[in-house]
Design a protein around this motif. Sequence first.
Motif, PDB file in Angstrom:
ATOM      1  N   UNK A 169       0.814  -1.216   0.000  1.00 52.63           N
ATOM      2  CA  UNK A 169       0.000   0.000   0.000  1.00 52.63           C
ATOM      3  C   UNK A 169       0.847   1.265   0.000  1.00 52.63           C
ATOM      4  N   UNK A 170       2.168   1.131  -0.115  1.00 49.91           N
ATOM      5  CA  UNK A 170       3.095   2.271  -0.170  1.00 49.91           C
ATOM      6  C   UNK A 170       3.087   3.101   1.108  1.00 49.91           C
ATOM      7  N   UNK A 171       2.963   2.430   2.263  1.00 47.23           N
ATOM      8  CA  UNK A 171       3.167   3.093   3.542  1.00 47.23           C
ATOM      9  C   UNK A 171       4.625   2.887   3.939  1.00 47.23           C
ATOM     10  N   UNK A 172       5.335   3.974   4.173  1.00 46.68           N
ATOM     11  CA  UNK A 172       6.737   3.894   4.564  1.00 46.68           C
ATOM     12  C   UNK A 172       6.814   3.658   6.072  1.00 46.68           C
ATOM     13  N   UNK A 173       6.408   2.468   6.500  1.00 42.50           N
ATOM     14  CA  UNK A 173       6.308   2.139   7.916  1.00 42.50           C
ATOM     15  C   UNK A 173       6.884   0.755   8.149  1.00 42.50           C
ATOM     16  N   UNK A 174       7.281   0.516   9.402  1.00 42.38           N
ATOM     17  CA  UNK A 174       7.845  -0.785   9.761  1.00 42.38           C
ATOM     18  C   UNK A 174       7.089  -1.363  10.958  1.00 42.38           C
ATOM     19  N   UNK A 175       6.985  -2.690  10.987  1.00 44.14           N
ATOM     20  CA  UNK A 175       6.343  -3.401  12.087  1.00 44.14           C
ATOM     21  C   UNK A 175       7.420  -3.883  13.062  1.00 44.14           C
ATOM     22  N   UNK A 176       7.241  -3.591  14.356  1.00 47.96           N
ATOM     23  CA  UNK A 176       8.224  -3.970  15.375  1.00 47.96           C
ATOM     24  C   UNK A 176       7.523  -4.750  16.488  1.00 47.96           C
ATOM     25  N   UNK A 177       7.948  -5.978  16.711  1.00 46.40           N
ATOM     26  CA  UNK A 177       7.404  -6.777  17.804  1.00 46.40           C
ATOM     27  C   UNK A 177       8.009  -6.340  19.131  1.00 46.40           C
ATOM     28  N   UNK A 178       7.208  -6.401  20.170  1.00 50.49           N
ATOM     29  CA  UNK A 178       7.702  -6.087  21.513  1.00 50.49           C
ATOM     30  C   UNK A 178       8.240  -7.368  22.140  1.00 50.49           C
ATOM     31  N   UNK A 179       9.347  -7.848  21.584  1.00 50.07           N
ATOM     32  CA  UNK A 179       9.919  -9.125  21.985  1.00 50.07           C
ATOM     33  C   UNK A 179      11.445  -9.032  21.960  1.00 50.07           C
ATOM     34  N   UNK A 180      12.099  -9.150  23.129  1.00 44.70           N
ATOM     35  CA  UNK A 180      11.563  -9.356  24.472  1.00 44.70           C
ATOM     36  C   UNK A 180      10.709  -8.169  24.915  1.00 44.70           C
ATOM     37  N   UNK A 181       9.677  -8.407  25.734  1.00 45.56           N
ATOM     38  CA  UNK A 181       8.745  -7.325  26.080  1.00 45.56           C
ATOM     39  C   UNK A 181       9.368  -6.267  26.976  1.00 45.56           C
ATOM     40  N   UNK A 182       9.112  -5.013  26.609  1.00 42.17           N
ATOM     41  CA  UNK A 182       9.495  -3.875  27.442  1.00 42.17           C
ATOM     42  C   UNK A 182       8.252  -3.012  27.636  1.00 42.17           C
ATOM     43  N   UNK A 183       8.336  -2.062  28.537  1.00 45.65           N
ATOM     44  CA  UNK A 183       7.197  -1.186  28.810  1.00 45.65           C
ATOM     45  C   UNK A 183       6.878  -0.363  27.560  1.00 45.65           C
ATOM     46  N   UNK A 184       5.722  -0.560  26.935  1.00 45.58           N
ATOM     47  CA  UNK A 184       5.404   0.176  25.706  1.00 45.58           C
ATOM     48  C   UNK A 184       5.098   1.640  25.936  1.00 45.58           C
ATOM     49  N   UNK A 185       4.892   2.033  27.186  1.00 48.60           N
ATOM     50  CA  UNK A 185       4.560   3.430  27.468  1.00 48.60           C
ATOM     51  C   UNK A 185       5.660   4.372  26.999  1.00 48.60           C
ATOM     52  N   UNK A 186       6.905   3.901  26.990  1.00 48.20           N
ATOM     53  CA  UNK A 186       8.013   4.779  26.600  1.00 48.20           C
ATOM     54  C   UNK A 186       7.917   5.188  25.130  1.00 48.20           C
ATOM     55  N   UNK A 187       7.178   4.420  24.326  1.00 48.37           N
ATOM     56  CA  UNK A 187       7.032   4.755  22.914  1.00 48.37           C
ATOM     57  C   UNK A 187       5.683   5.403  22.603  1.00 48.37           C
ATOM     58  N   UNK A 188       4.653   5.055  23.382  1.00 46.75           N
ATOM     59  CA  UNK A 188       3.295   5.519  23.081  1.00 46.75           C
ATOM     60  C   UNK A 188       2.910   6.742  23.884  1.00 46.75           C
ATOM     61  N   UNK A 189       3.311   6.805  25.139  1.00 51.18           N
ATOM     62  CA  UNK A 189       2.879   7.908  25.992  1.00 51.18           C
ATOM     63  C   UNK A 189       3.757   9.140  25.860  1.00 51.18           C
ATOM     64  N   UNK A 190       4.857   9.064  25.084  1.00 54.55           N
ATOM     65  CA  UNK A 190       5.673  10.239  24.844  1.00 54.55           C
ATOM     66  C   UNK A 190       4.995  11.169  23.861  1.00 54.55           C
ATOM     67  N   UNK A 191       5.522  12.360  23.716  1.00 56.04           N
ATOM     68  CA  UNK A 191       4.951  13.350  22.814  1.00 56.04           C
ATOM     69  C   UNK A 191       5.864  13.588  21.627  1.00 56.04           C
ATOM     70  N   UNK A 192       5.252  13.873  20.482  1.00 55.98           N
ATOM     71  CA  UNK A 192       5.987  14.187  19.273  1.00 55.98           C
ATOM     72  C   UNK A 192       5.629  15.613  18.875  1.00 55.98           C
ATOM     73  N   UNK A 193       6.630  16.438  18.673  1.00 60.45           N
ATOM     74  CA  UNK A 193       6.378  17.845  18.384  1.00 60.45           C
ATOM     75  C   UNK A 193       6.009  18.071  16.931  1.00 60.45           C
ATOM     76  N   UNK A 194       4.926  18.827  16.695  1.00 56.95           N
ATOM     77  CA  UNK A 194       4.544  19.253  15.350  1.00 56.95           C
ATOM     78  C   UNK A 194       4.622  20.773  15.322  1.00 56.95           C
ATOM     79  N   UNK A 195       5.645  21.282  14.697  1.00 60.38           N
ATOM     80  CA  UNK A 195       5.877  22.716  14.737  1.00 60.38           C
ATOM     81  C   UNK A 195       5.251  23.421  13.539  1.00 60.38           C
ATOM     82  N   UNK A 196       4.760  24.642  13.796  1.00 60.68           N
ATOM     83  CA  UNK A 196       4.193  25.462  12.726  1.00 60.68           C
ATOM     84  C   UNK A 196       5.046  26.706  12.581  1.00 60.68           C
TER      85      UNK A 196
END
Length: 268
Positions: free
Chosen positions: A107-134
Amino acid sequence: MPNVSKRTLETLLPPGPIWEPKQGGDFDLLLDAIAEGHEDAAEFLANLANIRNPAKTPIFEDLEREYGIEPNSNIPIADRIARLSQIVYARAKNNTPDDLQEELNRANFDLQVHLNDPPVDPAQFIDGNFNMQAGGDNAYAGYINPGGGLGAFAGIYGGEWLVNPIITNQVPAIEMQAGGDYAYAGLPNSCAGYFTSLKTWEATYSTPSQNYWPLCFFIGGEATRNAQGELTSIKTGKVLGNRKEELVTLILRIKPLMGWCGLVIEFT
């Protein structure tokens, strides 16, 4: 009412004139009623045979939702049937990470799939913030940066969880006009106001507890891992905002039912 069911019933009757129904008589009408009930059942079963045929199903919109497509009446029905058919009759897959990565690439999405293996706390990747500057670096709306001056920061984007099809919540919006905000008319919880509209918002998921970490996986940009193979960072992937529905539909169609997909993605 001559039909197949009526003729079938008549052939099952014992021989002899006593069992020959008189046209229009009570026995004949009883057989008509029984046959009509059988015809309804036969029609129901015929429709059931086509329940997952996009061109013939009597519950087309429900079938769309089952396969992760949000019904859209603005799209011609022929196009909707063709789109749904591609999904329904697609070659069966095993719902593996490789299958999902293959479909993202297709589908031409420039994305990668990453397994959480060995498992780590996913909050460090999901609960962080990404800046969108204008406008430029360190440009925040209403925020005085250490270097001095005000800027215009468009917003803050955080990772999000994709678990099920989008679920929305609704509550009534009540206009209160009895002198001011939170002005009650006499009794506790008796508001003086009136209904104006429904407020709708998309339900979100919180990062699950540690028992569920092995069920989590991520979709985003490139990732790094430490010597133990644990994820340490995931770059933010970028997807056009008008393709979000397409991406969500693709992921939900392939991901395991119990899988929690963390989207480390900026929709621009």
